[in-house]
Design a protein around this motif. Structure first.
Motif, PDB file in Angstrom:
ATOM      1  N   GLY A 150      -6.557   3.551  -0.012  1.00  0.00           N
ATOM      2  CA  GLY A 150      -5.537   2.825   0.733  1.00  0.00           C
ATOM      3  C   GLY A 150      -5.050   1.617  -0.047  1.00  0.00           C
ATOM      4  N   VAL A 151      -3.859   1.185   0.262  1.00  0.00           N
ATOM      5  CA  VAL A 151      -3.270   0.012  -0.400  1.00  0.00           C
ATOM      6  C   VAL A 151      -2.982  -1.045   0.655  1.00  0.00           C
ATOM      7  CG1 VAL A 151      -1.394  -0.846  -1.827  1.00  0.00           C
ATOM      8  CG2 VAL A 151      -2.190   1.503  -2.132  1.00  0.00           C
ATOM      9  N   ASP A 152      -3.508  -2.253   0.436  1.00  0.00           N
ATOM     10  CA  ASP A 152      -3.252  -3.347   1.372  1.00  0.00           C
ATOM     11  C   ASP A 152      -1.867  -3.920   1.103  1.00  0.00           C
ATOM     12  OD1 ASP A 152      -5.749  -3.169   2.607  1.00  0.00           O
ATOM     13  OD2 ASP A 152      -6.689  -4.442   1.079  1.00  0.00           O
ATOM     14  N   ASN A 165       1.978   8.006  -2.710  1.00  0.00           N
ATOM     15  CA  ASN A 165       0.906   8.528  -1.867  1.00  0.00           C
ATOM     16  C   ASN A 165       1.497   8.780  -0.489  1.00  0.00           C
ATOM     17  OD1 ASN A 165      -1.180   7.635   0.378  1.00  0.00           O
ATOM     18  ND2 ASN A 165      -2.349   8.592  -1.271  1.00  0.00           N
ATOM     19  N   VAL A 166       1.256   9.979   0.054  1.00  0.00           N
ATOM     20  CA  VAL A 166       1.924  10.362   1.296  1.00  0.00           C
ATOM     21  C   VAL A 166       1.448   9.519   2.476  1.00  0.00           C
ATOM     22  CG1 VAL A 166       0.325  12.208   1.971  1.00  0.00           C
ATOM     23  CG2 VAL A 166       2.771  12.362   2.577  1.00  0.00           C
ATOM     24  N   ASP A 169       2.595  -9.486  -5.284  1.00  0.00           N
ATOM     25  CA  ASP A 169       1.174  -9.161  -5.380  1.00  0.00           C
ATOM     26  C   ASP A 169       0.927  -8.335  -6.653  1.00  0.00           C
ATOM     27  OD1 ASP A 169      -1.391  -8.061  -5.137  1.00  0.00           O
ATOM     28  OD2 ASP A 169      -1.258  -7.882  -2.966  1.00  0.00           O
ATOM     29  N   GLU A 170       0.064  -8.831  -7.543  1.00  0.00           N
ATOM     30  CA  GLU A 170      -0.213  -8.138  -8.796  1.00  0.00           C
ATOM     31  C   GLU A 170      -0.864  -6.775  -8.563  1.00  0.00           C
ATOM     32  OE1 GLU A 170      -2.420 -10.548 -11.468  1.00  0.00           O
ATOM     33  OE2 GLU A 170      -0.861 -12.083 -11.655  1.00  0.00           O
ATOM     34  N   LYS A 171      -1.701  -6.661  -7.538  1.00  0.00           N
ATOM     35  CA  LYS A 171      -2.352  -5.374  -7.260  1.00  0.00           C
ATOM     36  C   LYS A 171      -1.315  -4.330  -6.854  1.00  0.00           C
ATOM     37  CE  LYS A 171      -6.845  -7.276  -5.928  1.00  0.00           C
ATOM     38  NZ  LYS A 171      -7.848  -7.414  -4.844  1.00  0.00           N
ATOM     39  N   VAL A 172      -0.356  -4.742  -6.055  1.00  0.00           N
ATOM     40  CA  VAL A 172       0.723  -3.830  -5.654  1.00  0.00           C
ATOM     41  C   VAL A 172       1.611  -3.519  -6.857  1.00  0.00           C
ATOM     42  CG1 VAL A 172       2.781  -3.611  -4.207  1.00  0.00           C
ATOM     43  CG2 VAL A 172       0.663  -4.497  -3.237  1.00  0.00           C
ATOM     44  N   GLY A 173       1.812  -4.500  -7.720  1.00  0.00           N
ATOM     45  CA  GLY A 173       2.581  -4.272  -8.940  1.00  0.00           C
ATOM     46  C   GLY A 173       1.950  -3.207  -9.817  1.00  0.00           C
TER      47      GLY A 173
END
Length: 347
Positions: free
Chosen positions: A85-87, A45-46, A94-98
């Protein structure tokens, strides 16, 4: 017909956004000369990459796109795979980021399968936080082995040093039971084909390491060498492949014996990767040999401890891009010369 360099499309999966993957990608393409060699497409994502770029103080110019048919040659394209957006919490598992890492990797793999990108270079993932019901693979290689044609083999490369594995991501306690004539024969054949078509080595020499200390010392320390490795390698050699061994692993690299061979097959993961990374860390590349498509990656992991600190060395990622391009050209040339020659007309 061979593509012009800048027309070679390099798909890049962004890896774990809390690690150093984004940093090494951005640093690699800060050098505008890279865009004379290829056109990158980063699957991410840019907005998130622009945030990371600002945090690093990087000057890399990013071009956001929403579809692959919008790719602009000579620019660093970022395919927007998600809108939200990504925290980020740099350096944290972090599993969400994974999950975003896998979204990127799966999309990039699909583009590779469909021929929308020419090669794939993967930034590092965390093998723990990527696991889910939808994705239950130990890593990149296992998924690619399922999705692409061929038999995947991890081949670590740095200049003329190439180290492959007979077994890779399995527990050490299971290695001996996996060591079969069929496995050894298939892996040797995969390495031989890769050396010929991907590295332009016409008659490659391959060394195979032993499993046990001192190659079993005639059965005193282990029987796998005499029972499986030696007779299998003898059969392969007699059929025309220049394969040698098994060699005792403890002195093989320290004595520089490895320099006499075009590739080395280690029996298990650490047996091959410890000496490889000792000799070439920061410059090595992980190449997935044996598949119908080309994938490379750097020789390091997410390096959470330095994420966001602008300390990551991008040279291994840059070498991964270089190797992907070199293999692409070698494979195209091999396919050209392997075409059936035209028959001469009878007079």
């Amino acid at each position: 017909m061979m593509k012009r360099a800048e027309n070679i499309i390099v798909g890049i999966s962004i890896g774990d956004l809390n690690g150093i993957g984004s940093e090494v990608v951005l640093k690699t393409f800060e050098d505008n000369r890279m865009l004379e060699l290829c056109t990158p497409v980063i699957f991410a994502n840019v907005k998130i990459l622009s945030f990371i770029k600002k945090n690093l103080g990087a000057t890399t110019a990013l071009h956001g796109i929403d579809r692959l048919d919008q790719v602009v040659l000579g620019k660093i394209n970022v395919l927007n795979l998600w809108k939200e957006g990504v925290d980020l919490n740099l350096g944290v598992n972090d599993e969400k980021v994974g999950a975003y890492a896998i979204t990127s990797f799966v999309a990039a793999t699909n583009a590779l399968k469909e021929g929308l990108v020419d090669v794939l270079v993967t930034a590092p993932i965390n093998k723990y936080n990527i696991q889910s019901e939808a994705f239950s693979f130990p890593g990149h290689t296992d998924y690619l082995d399922q999705e692409l044609e061929g038999n995947a083999l991890m081949l670590m490369v740095q200049d003329n040093l190439r180290v492959g594995l007979l077994t890779d991501h399995i527990p050490l306690s299971q290695v001996a039971s996996h060591l079969t004539e069929e496995l050894i024969t298939r892996k040797v054949a995969t390495v031989k084909k890769a050396l010929i078509q991907d590295f332009s080595i016409n008659n490659p020499k391959i060394a195979v390491l032993g499993l046990n200390p001192h190659c079993g010392d005639g059965g005193v320390i282990g029987k796998e060498e005499d029972a499986v490795l030696k007779p299998t390698l003898k059969k392969i050699f007699e059929k025309g492949t220049l394969v040698f061994g098994p060699f005792a692993a403890d002195g093989f690299f320290g004595s520089s014996q490895y320099q006499n061979y075009d590739a080395i097959l280690a029996v298990y993961h650490d047996q091959g990767l410890i000496p490889f990374k000792t000799l070439s860390f920061g410059k090595g590349v992980n190449f997935t040999a044996g598949l119908d498509k080309i994938r490379t990656s750097p020789d390091h992991g997410t390096a959470y401890e330095i994420a966001g600190k602008n300390q990551a060395d991008h040279n291994s990622f840059k070498e991964a891009v270089y190797l992907a391009l070199d293999v692409y050209r070698s494979r195209m040339e091999y396919q050209e010369i392997s075409k059936a020659p035209l028959k001469l007309k009878e007079k």
